[in-house]
Scaffold this motif. Sequence first.
Motif, PDB file in Angstrom:
ATOM      1  N   ASN A 297       0.991  -1.192   0.096  1.00 47.76           N
ATOM      2  CA  ASN A 297      -0.103  -0.123   0.154  1.00 47.76           C
ATOM      3  C   ASN A 297       0.741   1.264  -0.040  1.00 47.76           C
ATOM      4  OD1 ASN A 297       0.989  -0.315   2.694  1.00 47.76           O
ATOM      5  ND2 ASN A 297      -0.876   0.124   3.511  1.00 47.76           N
ATOM      6  N   SER A 298       2.043   1.270   0.499  1.00 44.32           N
ATOM      7  CA  SER A 298       2.783   2.481   0.835  1.00 44.32           C
ATOM      8  C   SER A 298       3.497   2.808  -0.652  1.00 44.32           C
ATOM      9  CB  SER A 298       3.860   2.243   1.571  1.00 44.32           C
ATOM     10  OG  SER A 298       3.601   1.906   2.841  1.00 44.32           O
ATOM     11  N   PHE A 299       3.588   2.073  -1.677  1.00 46.30           N
ATOM     12  CA  PHE A 299       4.126   2.190  -2.757  1.00 46.30           C
ATOM     13  C   PHE A 299       3.556   3.438  -3.811  1.00 46.30           C
ATOM     14  CE2 PHE A 299       4.473   1.894  -7.569  1.00 46.30           C
ATOM     15  CZ  PHE A 299       5.737   1.968  -7.568  1.00 46.30           C
ATOM     16  N   ILE A 300       2.265   3.387  -3.904  1.00 50.19           N
ATOM     17  CA  ILE A 300       1.734   4.644  -4.672  1.00 50.19           C
ATOM     18  C   ILE A 300       1.679   5.826  -4.097  1.00 50.19           C
ATOM     19  CG2 ILE A 300      -0.443   4.088  -4.059  1.00 50.19           C
ATOM     20  CD1 ILE A 300       0.346   5.038  -7.307  1.00 50.19           C
ATOM     21  N   GLY A 301       1.702   5.903  -2.989  1.00 47.52           N
ATOM     22  CA  GLY A 301       1.740   7.053  -2.230  1.00 47.52           C
ATOM     23  C   GLY A 301       3.194   7.583  -2.268  1.00 47.52           C
ATOM     24  N   GLU A 302       4.046   6.962  -1.805  1.00 50.95           N
ATOM     25  CA  GLU A 302       5.375   7.342  -2.206  1.00 50.95           C
ATOM     26  C   GLU A 302       5.993   7.713  -3.457  1.00 50.95           C
ATOM     27  OE1 GLU A 302       8.680   5.826   0.018  1.00 50.95           O
ATOM     28  OE2 GLU A 302       7.736   5.685   2.108  1.00 50.95           O
ATOM     29  N   PHE A 303       5.506   6.979  -4.544  1.00 54.08           N
ATOM     30  CA  PHE A 303       5.491   7.302  -5.726  1.00 54.08           C
ATOM     31  C   PHE A 303       5.186   8.618  -6.262  1.00 54.08           C
ATOM     32  CE2 PHE A 303       4.449   7.065 -10.397  1.00 54.08           C
ATOM     33  CZ  PHE A 303       5.570   6.946 -10.843  1.00 54.08           C
ATOM     34  N   LEU A 304       3.981   9.058  -5.848  1.00 58.13           N
ATOM     35  CA  LEU A 304       3.379  10.225  -6.117  1.00 58.13           C
ATOM     36  C   LEU A 304       4.163  11.333  -5.521  1.00 58.13           C
ATOM     37  CD1 LEU A 304      -0.463   9.289  -6.051  1.00 58.13           C
ATOM     38  CD2 LEU A 304       0.904   9.646  -8.084  1.00 58.13           C
ATOM     39  N   MET A 305       4.461  10.924  -4.251  1.00 55.74           N
ATOM     40  CA  MET A 305       4.801  12.170  -3.456  1.00 55.74           C
ATOM     41  C   MET A 305       6.378  12.361  -4.014  1.00 55.74           C
ATOM     42  SD  MET A 305       4.066  11.774   0.658  1.00 55.74           S
ATOM     43  CE  MET A 305       4.496  10.088   0.933  1.00 55.74           C
ATOM     44  N   PHE A 306       7.340  11.425  -4.395  1.00 53.11           N
ATOM     45  CA  PHE A 306       8.411  11.698  -4.805  1.00 53.11           C
ATOM     46  C   PHE A 306       8.268  12.380  -6.306  1.00 53.11           C
ATOM     47  CE2 PHE A 306      10.429   8.896  -1.828  1.00 53.11           C
ATOM     48  CZ  PHE A 306      11.439   9.672  -1.416  1.00 53.11           C
ATOM     49  N   ASN A 307       7.374  11.971  -7.128  1.00 59.50           N
ATOM     50  CA  ASN A 307       7.015  12.492  -8.495  1.00 59.50           C
ATOM     51  C   ASN A 307       6.852  14.140  -8.212  1.00 59.50           C
ATOM     52  OD1 ASN A 307       6.101  12.964 -11.004  1.00 59.50           O
ATOM     53  ND2 ASN A 307       5.540  11.019 -11.314  1.00 59.50           N
ATOM     54  N   GLY A 308       5.979  14.505  -7.352  1.00 59.13           N
ATOM     55  CA  GLY A 308       5.543  15.813  -7.131  1.00 59.13           C
ATOM     56  C   GLY A 308       6.861  16.487  -6.703  1.00 59.13           C
ATOM     57  N   LEU A 309       7.769  15.887  -5.647  1.00 55.81           N
ATOM     58  CA  LEU A 309       8.930  16.604  -5.291  1.00 55.81           C
ATOM     59  C   LEU A 309       9.865  16.454  -6.454  1.00 55.81           C
ATOM     60  CD1 LEU A 309      10.359  17.657  -2.793  1.00 55.81           C
ATOM     61  CD2 LEU A 309      11.177  15.431  -2.203  1.00 55.81           C
TER      62      LEU A 309
END
Length: 477
Positions: free
Chosen positions: A379-391
């Motif tokens: 479950n953590s993958f998509i959230g971290e992926f989106l956050m790093f993408n935004g960063l």
Amino acid sequence: MIVDLLILFPLLTGLICFLYQSSSVAKSHALWSSVATLIIAVLCCTTNGTMNFHAEWLPMLGSSFSLSMDGMSKMLCLLTAIAFPITFVATYKNEYSKPGNFYALMLLMQAGLMGVFLASDALVFYFFWELALIPAYFLCSQWGGEKRIAVTFKFFIYTFVGSLLMLVGILFLYFKNPEHSFALQSFYHIKLTHGQQYFGFWLFFIAFAIKMPIFPLHTWQPDTYEQSPTAVTMILSGVMVKMGLYGVIRWLLPMFPDAVSKFGNVVILFSVIGMIYASLIAIKQDDVKRLIAYSSIAHIGLMCAAIFTKQQMAMDGVMIQMFNHGIVVIGLWIVADMIEQQLGTRKFSELGGMAQKAPALAILFVIMALANIALPLTNSFIGEFLMFNGLFRYNFWMAAFAGISIILAAVYTLNAVQKIFYGNTAKLTDKAVDGDLSVQLPLVILVIVVIFFGVYPQPMLQLTHETAKAVIALVSK
């Protein structure tokens, strides 16, 4: 009417719980109360649109008992509602002196958390903010470890200063509000000069930064997590830290958009430094609880940094990661508590080879550990992926520096798995067992949630997307 039940039910059942002297009665009462609250939360989440509740409270001050439940509130209320019954079941065999008082304070803390995530009036928000924190003080100071008094005093000083600053900020905005109202929506439209925005920004941000916490205001957290009863630590790390993130998103960003633009780089820098700092310290830990505590600081730092990028993709990631982080960290605490209750230690140096004695527990813990490092299909993958993408879209070098924490997280998490469950059995771990249903059932439920939202995150994204979009629109405006 159903929205206010999320607060009213745990509040009333918590007050009743003070009357119980029997441990079994208090435990059963708290568990069934939390299950009923979970059912109410699920009903709220399945209702389309924003839900509201309004009642007169202090009309002479322009304050009303106003609650509002949009996608973000639904998600956080659902997390809170899941966390308490899972915690009560996982720690059901733990015994406490004055059990009625212990479980009553836990339920009052749940009522306070629900109120924080639902309040749409500043005074109501502040009231529930304190209602969530005050039970935590007593729970830590009365049922904590040997160093609980000193640790709780430090926790109190930090949070008291934060609460005081936030109260000053609320009053500052109230006196600048031409409508003479504490309503959240009216706060959004107050016309402030740049200097006034900067002043208000720091009053609120310090309060929220302490609660998350982020570097360098984090020093209360590892000690508090270590000394608190594990049931309390599960709620502190799984749910209560979200109060700070929620406050930044709901209150800070829309009220002080100019200040957010000016100081966003500073906040992101300190958040990223905190991620690396906490990850490096986690690698050196010999205590399971302290490792999880520093791991949590690193994950919260990423969420805070992502918020201040003001990127839609990053905000979507933060929304779902608040839920996912809570699920994962509670799962890690369940295993930490089981180890301590069975073996009487939390030190990695005294553990090893538990997979030979407790294979089912090892499998469940490995899945939670992989979710902690955001492996794809957890479950953590998509959230971290989106956050790093935004960063990354915000600042390449900041994202690259923050990305080091991914490697460090893998190091300390997999190192913990190896030291606890693999290798030769130690003297203590020879007597380890998988544990009974009260330990395995909560972990199995959490693992199912981890895998489900890892494979199919769309329901959570749909639930919170409109709220994330509205927040970004307010900040951009």
